[in-house]
Design an enzyme around this catalytic site. Sequence first.
Site, PDB file in Angstrom:
ATOM      1  N   LEU A   1       6.460   1.922   4.362  1.00  9.53           N
ATOM      2  CA  LEU A   1       7.557   2.272   3.457  1.00  9.53           C
ATOM      3  C   LEU A   1       8.237   3.568   3.877  1.00  9.53           C
ATOM      4  CD1 LEU A   1       5.962   1.303   0.033  1.00  9.53           C
ATOM      5  CD2 LEU A   1       7.516  -0.039   1.461  1.00  9.53           C
TER       6      LEU A   1
ATOM      7  N   GLN B   1       3.151   9.919   0.695  1.00  9.62           N
ATOM      8  CA  GLN B   1       4.425   9.232   0.909  1.00  9.62           C
ATOM      9  C   GLN B   1       5.421   9.476  -0.226  1.00  9.62           C
ATOM     10  OE1 GLN B   1       2.303   5.381   2.101  1.00  9.62           O
ATOM     11  NE2 GLN B   1       4.287   5.246   3.123  1.00  9.62           N
TER      12      GLN B   1
ATOM     13  N   HIS C   1      -2.530   7.854   6.728  1.00  8.79           N
ATOM     14  CA  HIS C   1      -1.501   8.699   6.083  1.00  8.79           C
ATOM     15  C   HIS C   1      -2.126   9.975   5.518  1.00  8.79           C
ATOM     16  CE1 HIS C   1       2.396   6.769   6.125  1.00  8.79           C
ATOM     17  NE2 HIS C   1       1.887   5.620   5.744  1.00  8.79           N
TER      18      HIS C   1
ATOM     19  N   GLU D   1      -3.404   3.315   5.290  1.00  9.18           N
ATOM     20  CA  GLU D   1      -3.177   4.308   4.231  1.00  9.18           C
ATOM     21  C   GLU D   1      -4.063   5.541   4.400  1.00  9.18           C
ATOM     22  OE1 GLU D   1      -0.534   3.966   2.599  1.00  9.18           O
ATOM     23  OE2 GLU D   1      -0.205   1.839   2.969  1.00  9.18           O
TER      24      GLU D   1
ATOM     25  N   GLY E   1       0.838  -1.194   0.000  1.00  9.92           N
ATOM     26  CA  GLY E   1       0.000   0.000   0.000  1.00  9.92           C
ATOM     27  C   GLY E   1       0.872   1.242   0.000  1.00  9.92           C
TER      28      GLY E   1
END
Length: 176
Positions: free
Chosen positions: A95, A51, A140, A137, A46
């Site tokens: 990540l 990001q 985020h 996600e 994801g």
Amino acid sequence: MSIKPLVILPDPVLRLVSKPVERVDAPLLKLADDMFETMYDAPGIGLAAIQIGEPLRMLVIDLAKEGEEPAPQVFINPEILEKSDERSVYEEGCLSIPDYYAEVERPAKVRVRHLDREGKEQEVEAEGLLATCLQHEIDHLNGVLFIDHISKLKRDMVVKKFKKLAKDRQPTKMVG
């Protein structure tokens, strides 16, 4: 398509709240494709647009296991409509926080409304890994990291480690 550099903790960009996507058009779909390429290269399952430094409410997910046919999914302006009372715990990684994993408890099921690649409104009822990934996600997009769901002590240790790593990556200035 191109691989974009990932924004890494402690970069303050990760704490920005992403703006809604106003229109689904060719540049947005190219960004989605770049996000997939970046995510596959990392490798991850994801990725939120923030990001890669794009503060837009879009995320991509592909939960296909190695050797399976890819199953890319794009979620534009995702919004959680319902969360179950039932909880589940998954070991999460990110990540933007490489090589750090922690168990996070979240609602086991969610219902999410979003736009797809064609700009059509969709709803998905998710459970298991998809529910966890969507919540991670979407967090985020709201400037929230998975480490915000762990103890303050562990979170402070992770942030301190990544601040030191960021400082170590800074080139030293030579005095001429």
